[in-house]
Design an enzyme around this catalytic site. Structure first.
Site, PDB file in Angstrom:
ATOM      1  N   GLU A 271       0.916  -1.129  -0.221  1.00 23.09           N
ATOM      2  CA  GLU A 271      -0.214   0.152  -0.012  1.00 23.09           C
ATOM      3  C   GLU A 271       1.168   1.630  -0.029  1.00 23.09           C
ATOM      4  OE1 GLU A 271      -3.234  -0.033  -0.213  1.00 23.09           O
ATOM      5  OE2 GLU A 271      -2.320  -2.635  -0.295  1.00 23.09           O
ATOM      6  N   TRP A 274       1.661   2.435  -3.532  1.00 24.35           N
ATOM      7  CA  TRP A 274       0.663   2.448  -3.671  1.00 24.35           C
ATOM      8  C   TRP A 274       0.256   3.564  -3.820  1.00 24.35           C
ATOM      9  CZ3 TRP A 274      -2.480   0.934  -7.943  1.00 24.35           C
ATOM     10  CH2 TRP A 274      -2.818  -0.266  -8.235  1.00 24.35           C
ATOM     11  N   TRP A 303     -21.269  11.248 -19.011  1.00 22.78           N
ATOM     12  CA  TRP A 303     -21.856  11.691 -17.263  1.00 22.78           C
ATOM     13  C   TRP A 303     -23.076  11.914 -17.827  1.00 22.78           C
ATOM     14  CZ3 TRP A 303     -18.420   8.054 -15.055  1.00 22.78           C
ATOM     15  CH2 TRP A 303     -16.798   8.599 -15.668  1.00 22.78           C
ATOM     16  N   ASN A 338     -11.017   1.763   3.390  1.00 21.47           N
ATOM     17  CA  ASN A 338     -10.499   1.937   1.523  1.00 21.47           C
ATOM     18  C   ASN A 338     -11.718   1.018   1.010  1.00 21.47           C
ATOM     19  OD1 ASN A 338      -8.504   2.245  -0.478  1.00 21.47           O
ATOM     20  ND2 ASN A 338      -8.404  -0.034  -0.367  1.00 21.47           N
ATOM     21  N   TRP A 356     -16.615  11.040 -12.203  1.00 26.23           N
ATOM     22  CA  TRP A 356     -15.543  10.693 -10.825  1.00 26.23           C
ATOM     23  C   TRP A 356     -15.353  12.245 -10.468  1.00 26.23           C
ATOM     24  CZ3 TRP A 356     -10.878  12.558 -11.677  1.00 26.23           C
ATOM     25  CH2 TRP A 356     -10.280  13.128 -13.252  1.00 26.23           C
ATOM     26  N   TRP A 379     -10.066   7.383  -7.651  1.00 29.64           N
ATOM     27  CA  TRP A 379     -11.442   7.732  -8.212  1.00 29.64           C
ATOM     28  C   TRP A 379     -11.160   7.362  -9.941  1.00 29.64           C
ATOM     29  CZ3 TRP A 379     -16.054   8.782  -6.986  1.00 29.64           C
ATOM     30  CH2 TRP A 379     -16.143   8.956  -6.028  1.00 29.64           C
TER      31      TRP A 379
END
Ligand code: FAD
Length: 464
Positions: A271, A274, A303, A338, A356, A379
């Site tokens: 993580e 990331w 969208w 998360n 988003w 996102w």
């Protein structure tokens, strides 16, 4: 050289190499710019600003014990930092300014302008990279480019660091017998009070996590009703704790951690990598800071603009209990687990087919750990527009996610007390059950979309 240290999102003393360098150069002063208007433009959450101010008050006291003055100066926009910094340097004959790099576009532009002005005035401006373990641009593929997939980035990152035993620079100063703090105390609204800001409490939180939770993280990290994750994101986002400091602590207990990437204990390090991946991306692709899709292929997705649906999502009234409980966790506490971030982001962008960017802003406005690189990364991952994102045809089913990760509805009941008495087997989608008992229709919201139909609509929109 008369040196000044400029604090930004690196609000820490002891594992701050740039600060230590400044102190070794004889710095006696530090500054911090309060950029309220700029923060508003960046959608910074009030709870995060409260945490930042509380921490500033704390480090100001700590610095005073080493005879370092912290000057906290109002500079409403980043553009105001330049004149504020130069007049400070002028007044105090500063010849060298040291700070840590920030990677977002507005921050990079601010620093570029300041660098030019400093050059003109013969002031040296040096930037360090204290927010990442691997400096940005140093983890590259064979074509000398940034990786666009996480796993090879991670492999290369590990290759570069697996033999490194990390350590921190020694703190160079001795405490005064009586430090005097002349900095004005910043007013805080107390909204972040549940998050301690003193180093002793933080050391305990980190130690407890490493000793008690790191080895079970892999098994527990997806269960929102358990405190199975570190909860360190607010501190990492403001640089109150550095990733390097965490690695040092982990290596003290698990010296081989970086060579055992298949072990369960390693999962947490994944993580942190990331986090590095998203920082490297935002530094190298300024379009991310501008709000563009990483993957331009999806620029043509249309969208939906639907205020009522967006409002229902924000207020936790979608009729999908896990989504609603998660959104209430965010609004009530300023933090969200998360797994739930992935579920609600998928729900907004796929089930509701809402842009988003709307969700990204709403998250920033409420998260205590709001951070452009990770938030944008998360996102765009969920919306399938991002770098190494979820493929567009994988649409999380909010009911099966709920059954898997909150099987007894413990988390749901915490934030949706109106569903407290619903039996476990109906808690994940209680509408039929509520109708069958003839309960008060208004006790819970009807589902705003049908899962199957919404999924098909999303896939069709992305295919186009
Ligand atoms: P742990 O599981 O203990 O992880 C340790 C640390 O690793 C975290 O504190 C964080 O710094 C980093 N980390 C963990 N997961 C990720 C990830 N997927 N991406 C990047 N870094 C990660 N994280 C933020 O810090 N700020 C955000 O604004 C943010 N927005 C997100 C939005 C979405 C839609 C998604 C899906 C994820 C987002 N994340 C964000 C990542 C992640 O959800 C949080 O970092 C994590 O939940 C924080 O809890 P923790 O500290 O207990 O994490």
């Amino acid at each position: 050289m008369n040196t000044l240290f400029w604090f930004r999102r690196d609000l820490r003393l002891f594992s701050n190499e740039a600060l230590i360098e400044a102190l070794n150069n004889g710095a006696k002063k530090a500054i911090f710019f309060i950029c309220e208007k700029q923060w508003q433009q960046h959608n910074a959450a009030p709870i995060q600003i409260d945490l930042l101010k509380r921490r500033l008050n704390y480090i100001s006291e700590q610095l005073a014990q080493y005879a370092i003055e912290l000057h906290i100066i109002d500079a409403p926009y980043f553009a105001d930092c330049e004149s504020a910094l130069l007049s400070f340097c002028d007044k105090h004959q500063v010849e060298h300014v040291i700070a840590n790099k920030e990677y977002e576009l507005n921050e990079v532009n601010r620093d570029a302008q300041i660098l030019t002005k400093c050059d003109e005035k013969n002031i040296t401006f040096t930037l360090y990279e204290g927010d990442v373990i691997a400096p940005v641009g140093t983890v590259k593929n064979q074509s000398n480019e940034m990786y666009k997939v996480f796993t090879p980035f991670k492999k290369q990152w590990l290759k570069q660091y697996q033999d490194t035993h990390f350590s921190l620079l020694p703190w160079p100063l001795k405490k005064l017998a009586e430090g005097k703090n002349n900095s004005p105390v910043l007013k805080c609204d107390g909204s972040s009070e549940k998050w301690p800001v003193d180093d002793d409490s933080l050391a305990t939180i980190v130690d407890n996590f490493i000793c008690d939770k790191l080895s079970s993280y892999d098994d527990q990290r997806d269960i929102p009703s358990i405190k199975g994750t570190s909860g360190l994101s607010p501190y990492l986002a403001l640089g109150i704790i550095s990733p390097k400091q965490l690695l040092v602590n982990i290596q003290n207990r698990y010296p081989d951690i970086l060579t055992t990437s298949k072990s369960k204990t390693f999962t947490w390090i994944n993580e942190l990598i990331w986090r590095e991946f998203y920082r490297h991306l935002i530094a190298q692709f300024p379009k991310l800071s501008r709000g563009d899709n990483f993957n331009e292929k999806y620029n043509s997705v249309t969208w939906r603009k639907n205020e009522a649906d967006f409002k229902a999502w924000c207020e936790g009234k979608t009729g999908y209990p896990l989504v609603d409980a998660a959104m209430r966790q965010l609004v009530q506490t300023g933090w969200m687990h998360n797994r739930l971030r992935m579920v609600v982001a998928s729900f907004l962008t796929k089930h509701l087919l809402i842009n988003w960017r709307e969700g990204e802003s709403f998250f920033m406005q409420h998260l205590i750990d709001g951070d452009l690189a990770s938030n944008n990364g998360g996102w765009q991952w969920a919306a399938s527009t991002g770098c190494d994102a979820q493929p567009y045809f994988r649409v999380f089913n909010p009911i099966t996610q709920s059954e898997r990760f909150d099987p007894n509805g413990k988390f749901i009941r915490k934030y949706l007390p109106e569903l407290e008495k619903v039996p476990d087997k109906h808690i994940h989608f209680p509408h039929a059950y509520l109708a069958s008992i003839g309960g008060d229709k208004h006790c819970y919201w009807p589902a705003i979309v049908d899962h199957k139909a919404a999924r098909e609509r999303a896939i069709a929109a992305f295919k186009v």
